[in-house]
Motif scaffolding. Structure first.
Motif, PDB file in Angstrom:
ATOM      1  N   LEU A  54       0.810  -1.215   0.000  1.00  0.00           N
ATOM      2  CA  LEU A  54       0.000   0.000   0.000  1.00  0.00           C
ATOM      3  C   LEU A  54       0.847   1.270   0.000  1.00  0.00           C
ATOM      4  CD1 LEU A  54      -2.856  -1.187   2.332  1.00  0.00           C
ATOM      5  CD2 LEU A  54      -3.105  -0.483  -0.056  1.00  0.00           C
TER       6      LEU A  54
ATOM      7  N   TYR B  84      -5.840  -4.937  -5.378  1.00  0.00           N
ATOM      8  CA  TYR B  84      -6.919  -3.993  -5.076  1.00  0.00           C
ATOM      9  C   TYR B  84      -8.056  -4.696  -4.330  1.00  0.00           C
ATOM     10  CZ  TYR B  84     -10.958  -0.952  -5.704  1.00  0.00           C
ATOM     11  OH  TYR B  84     -12.071  -0.194  -5.480  1.00  0.00           O
TER      12      TYR B  84
ATOM     13  N   HIS C 125      -7.366  -5.306  -0.763  1.00  0.00           N
ATOM     14  CA  HIS C 125      -7.207  -4.121   0.082  1.00  0.00           C
ATOM     15  C   HIS C 125      -8.262  -3.058  -0.184  1.00  0.00           C
ATOM     16  CE1 HIS C 125      -3.147  -5.940  -0.152  1.00  0.00           C
ATOM     17  NE2 HIS C 125      -3.082  -5.591   1.125  1.00  0.00           N
TER      18      HIS C 125
ATOM     19  N   ASP D 172      -9.147  -0.152   2.059  1.00  0.00           N
ATOM     20  CA  ASP D 172      -8.152   0.901   2.326  1.00  0.00           C
ATOM     21  C   ASP D 172      -8.177   1.881   1.155  1.00  0.00           C
ATOM     22  OD1 ASP D 172      -5.586   2.331   2.277  1.00  0.00           O
ATOM     23  OD2 ASP D 172      -4.993   0.950   3.864  1.00  0.00           O
TER      24      ASP D 172
ATOM     25  N   ARG E 102      -6.114   3.878   0.000  1.00  0.00           N
ATOM     26  CA  ARG E 102      -4.897   3.907  -0.827  1.00  0.00           C
ATOM     27  C   ARG E 102      -4.958   2.891  -1.960  1.00  0.00           C
ATOM     28  NH1 ARG E 102      -0.544   2.957   3.732  1.00  0.00           N
ATOM     29  NH2 ARG E 102      -2.269   1.625   4.385  1.00  0.00           N
ATOM     30  N   ALA E 103      -5.768   1.854  -1.792  1.00  0.00           N
ATOM     31  CA  ALA E 103      -5.854   0.824  -2.822  1.00  0.00           C
ATOM     32  C   ALA E 103      -6.390   1.387  -4.143  1.00  0.00           C
ATOM     33  CB  ALA E 103      -6.729  -0.332  -2.341  1.00  0.00           C
TER      34      ALA E 103
END
Length: 105
Positions: free
Chosen positions: A13, A60, A63, A66, A68-69
């Motif tokens: 990440l 992706y 995560h 999140d 940031r993904a």
């Protein structure tokens, strides 16, 4: 086919900026291979990039909670689009449709 010398960064990440640079470089390299009509190189790169697109998608999905993904998903889509645009540019132009210049953002 000759091996691609594309070295991809490990997906984490916190590595979003490196992945963006990696995709920038990949698109430049692919466009250059197309322009020199190096079919073997194009095939090797395409194969490497399609594998990378799958890795980015899996990352992706692993995560997606999140935020940031999303940065990784954005790069996956850029890489996918670059391959698609390139395909259209090198496929046989139809009589009604002029050959398009490869332009990748």
């Amino acid at each position: 086919a000759m091996p691609s010398n594309v070295g991809f960064v490990k997906l984490e990440l916190r590595a979003a900026a490196q992945v963006r640079k990696e995709v920038d470089a990949a698109i430049r390299e692919y466009t250059a291979a197309l322009e020199t009509k190096n079919r073997e190189r194009v095939e090797a790169l395409r194969s490497a990039y399609e594998t990378r697109i799958e890795e980015l998608e899996d990352f992706y999905l692993d995560h997606e909670d999140d935020e940031r993904a999303l940065l990784f998903e954005k790069q996956r889509l850029r890489l996918r689009r670059a391959l698609t645009v390139a395909d259209e540019a090198v496929s046989e132009p139809s009589p009604t449709r002029p050959r398009r210049k490869v332009v990748v953002q």
